[in-house]
Design a protein around this motif. Structure first.
Motif, PDB file in Angstrom:
ATOM      1  N   PRO A 104      -8.409  -6.832  -1.128  1.00 45.69           N
ATOM      2  CA  PRO A 104      -7.510  -7.896  -1.362  1.00 45.69           C
ATOM      3  C   PRO A 104      -6.751  -8.384  -0.365  1.00 45.69           C
ATOM      4  N   ALA A 105      -6.955  -7.723   0.924  1.00 50.06           N
ATOM      5  CA  ALA A 105      -6.144  -8.125   1.994  1.00 50.06           C
ATOM      6  C   ALA A 105      -7.051  -8.037   3.190  1.00 50.06           C
ATOM      7  N   PRO A 106      -7.742  -9.037   3.815  1.00 53.93           N
ATOM      8  CA  PRO A 106      -8.518  -8.902   4.605  1.00 53.93           C
ATOM      9  C   PRO A 106      -8.083  -8.594   5.936  1.00 53.93           C
TER      10      PRO A 106
ATOM     11  N   SER B 183     -11.578 -14.885  -4.361  1.00 54.41           N
ATOM     12  CA  SER B 183     -11.269 -14.752  -3.029  1.00 54.41           C
ATOM     13  C   SER B 183     -11.165 -13.459  -2.332  1.00 54.41           C
TER      14      SER B 183
ATOM     15  N   PRO C  46       0.751  -1.304   0.002  1.00 50.23           N
ATOM     16  CA  PRO C  46       0.043  -0.030   0.092  1.00 50.23           C
ATOM     17  C   PRO C  46       0.816   1.418   0.064  1.00 50.23           C
TER      18      PRO C  46
END
Lengths: 308, 354
Positions: free
Chosen positions: B193-195, B95, B48
């Motif tokens: 995209p990145a839980p 996903s 990020p």
């Protein structure tokens, strides 16, 4: 204060599951390593040569043979870097050999009887298909083209090749093909039945280096284990595709269904079946051994302790 | 006549290069694969931060960046970043869709639902919205969208969406985090995209928050079979500043990345050593390649035409680029030019050498 870490010369093929150690992301505690990627796979003789490295990955049969000859200048660590199924490595002329039963007393063609692919392929034929190793005769071939020619003309009954695709390319016809109609399926069946993922290359160190520092073997083992775990975390990273295989996380999950969560473990206990198979295959094929106790072949390492 | 790649410069070109960790890129970052005539300084930061600082202020000269950000910037006439068709990260975004299991059982239940995203111009979101439309007929206009910070409120877009159709409803949330809103039921799903850990734990333990798809392998396969796509999430770009200094750097960086990619697949195919600890990867790959319009993580425009055209269709439907007239070539005009010049240069050299 000078850097008094232990200097270690390491010759290692490129393994994605060891790369964090090689690039320095994972340190080996107390060690200042220098890594060299060799042009061809390292042998025990390379390790023992003057100016040779302290640590390298070598073929397991090569190492077993040295130990079997009473040479204890090298000591393996239970870090199994290269593993493969070899049902696909067994090639025949399909008009002459229809199944493993036709291979009793066969003439086996190979480039190198000690190549891990060859030992593992013949080993599975003995183990799973009842082939009598004492009745086999071995013919040495110069290269894959030679293997293909000998199969075609019938001077060998079966070719066992590290690179079956090179043999098949050279043969260029439908008559030469794998013994097993569906080698991958046969491999899966073998894996499910035996729990073996055949070991081909392992980390080996010069014994006097390991003996000089009581902590060294465990520290090396620990670092490779951390790198190994990182690989499988990277494989499942949904943030970014660290491994450029489409659907890699799903393939990984499918593998876990066959093998259980951890299908490429290091250490002796987790690899009991594969190590016992390795010794059995070697013994069956006339490779001299230093006994049948798996522990005798590896430097003792302390179990990995997680946490910071 | 000398071609553009023969540099008269004695010193190698120094520049900074930010890229994340990938098995098909690592040998470049480790210095094993050189970039011709260059002395790169590699910078590794979390994705990020790496992306934001390149998109907004080009803190480094060459960078991996969000592919959707890139395409949107260029469509907005912002040419501070110049891309090449190298896609380090490609993923199926089935996903990325997290739902409240008490509200959403099937994809069709997302019609009329409230769905959160960290940004509209976010690669995971674009491809997820696209697949929902392609596979289940759930279009962006059918959903009520919320954009905001996930764990903390106050996230703003890196790149503005200038072509939003009137029928897409998008609320900007400034005062609450979307993760909290999902748990309180003020939204029904999240695409990201990145839980954060609370979502990962819930999914892993079969809790309230689940993935939309129980069987990811089947959903991904169905998408591959229908679209032939391997969705690109990230791209590599050069700052205009560096490009002005040396326009040939585009091709030289591309070549080095391509070498690293090609060598990965040579290793993967080795029958002598398992460089990659994945039994039966050949079988898996053979099946995937049969479903895809490309193979081996190919770089370039032609091998990726299917995926690039799908991407363009998605971003034009979602208001990130103009609805008409954008082709795959329009994404990488400088790279195409540099590659053309390089091959003309080579041909001229051959003529001169005779």
């Amino acid at each position: 204060m000078d850097d008094n870490r232990v200097r270690l010369e390491v010759t290692l093929a490129r393994y994605d599951h060891a790369h964090p150690v090689v690039c320095g992301e994972v340190e080996i505690a107390g060690v200042r390593p220098r890594f060299v990627r060799p042009a061809t796979p390292t042998t025990c003789a390379d390790l023992l040569a003057a100016g040779g490295p302290d640590l390298a990955d070598v073929a397991l049969p090569d190492y077993l043979r040295h130990r079997g000859a009473g040479d204890d200048r090298l000591t393996a660590l239970p870090v199994f870097l290269s593993r493969a199924f070899r049902h696909r490595s067994i090639l025949v002329h399909r008009d002459r050999v229809r199944s493993a039963h036709d291979l009793a007393g066969a003439r086996v063609g190979a480039l190198d009887r000690l190549a891990p692919a060859v030992v593992n392929a013949v080993g599975l034929l003995v183990d799973s298909h009842g082939l009598d190793p004492a009745r086999l005769s071995w013919i040495s071939a110069a290269d894959e083209t030679d293997l293909a020619a000998r199969l075609s003309e019938g001077s060998i009954d079966v070719a066992v090749a590290t690179s079956p695709s090179a043999v098949l390319s050279a043969a260029g016809g439908a008559a030469i093909g794998p013994l097993f109609d569906d080698p991958v399926s046969a491999e899966r069946g073998y894996a499910e039945k035996t729990g073996v993922l055949p070991i081909e290359r392992t980390l080996v160190a010069r014994s006097e280096v390991i003996r000089r520092h009581r902590w060294l073997a465990s520290n090396i083992y620990r670092s490779f284990e951390i790198a190994r775990r990182r690989y499988f975390q990277r494989l499942s990273d949904i943030r970014a595709s660290r491994v450029p295989i489409p659907g890699a996380p799903q393939h990984y999950r499918a593998l876990q269904q066959v093998f259980g969560d951890d299908f490429w473990p290091y250490g002796i206990a987790a690899n009991a079946a594969s190590l016992e198979a390795a010794l059995r295959y070697a013994a069956d094929q006339g490779i001299p051994l230093a006994g049948r106790d798996v522990d005798d072949y590896f430097a003792p390492v302390e179990p990995f302790v997680d946490g910071s | 006549m000398t071609g553009p790649t023969r540099s008269s410069r004695a010193e190698p070109l120094g520049f900074t290069f930010a890229i994340s960790s990938y098995d098909h890129v690592e040998d470049l970052v480790a210095g094993r694969i050189p970039i011709q005539g260059a002395d790169p300084l590699f910078i590794r930061l979390p994705i990020p931060e790496m992306f934001r600082r390149f998109v907004t202020v080009q803190d480094w000269d060459v960078s991996e960046m969000s592919f959707v950000n890139y395409g949107t910037m260029r469509a907005n006439g912002d040419d501070r970043v110049i891309g090449m068709p190298v896609f380090p990260s490609r993923l199926y975004r089935q996903s990325a869709i997290f739902v409240r299991s008490d509200r959403i059982s099937r994809p069709e239940d997302l019609r009329g639902a409230r769905v959160g995203v960290p940004a509209w111009a976010n690669s995971a979101g674009v491809w997820a919205r696209g697949l929902l439309a392609d596979m289940h007929g759930v279009h962006p206009r059918d959903v009520i969208w919320y954009q905001g910070g996930i764990e903390r409120p106050g996230r703003v877009e890196n790149v503005p969406a200038r072509f939003m159709p009137d029928d897409i409803t998008l609320h900007r949330v400034a005062d609450r985090g979307l993760e909290e809103m999902l748990w309180t039921g003020d939204i029904d799903a999240l695409i990201l995209p990145a839980p954060p850990p609370s979502l990962e734990t819930s999914v892993a333990s079969g809790g309230l928050i689940r993935l939309l798809y129980d069987d990811l392998a089947a959903a991904e396969r169905a998408y591959r079979e229908k679209t032939g796509c391997l969705p690109m999430m990230h791209v590599v770009a050069v700052s205009a500043r560096l490009h002005e200094q040396d326009p040939t750097i585009l091709v030289r960086v591309y070549d080095a990345l391509e070498t690293a990619r090609r060598e990965y697949f040579e290793r993967l195919r080795s029958e002598e050593i398992s460089h990659v600890p994945l039994p039966w990867h050949e079988t898996h790959l053979a099946r995937v390649d049969a479903e895809l319009a490309m193979s081996d993580w190919a770089y370039g425009i032609e091998p990726n035409r299917r995926s690039l055209e799908t991407y363009l269709r998605y971003v034009s439907a979602q208001g990130l680029i103009p609805t008409h007239g954008v082709r795959a070539e329009d994404l990488f005009p400088e790279w195409i030019s540099a590659m053309d010049e390089r091959s003309h240069g080579r041909r001229s050299e051959e003529r001169v050498d005779g």
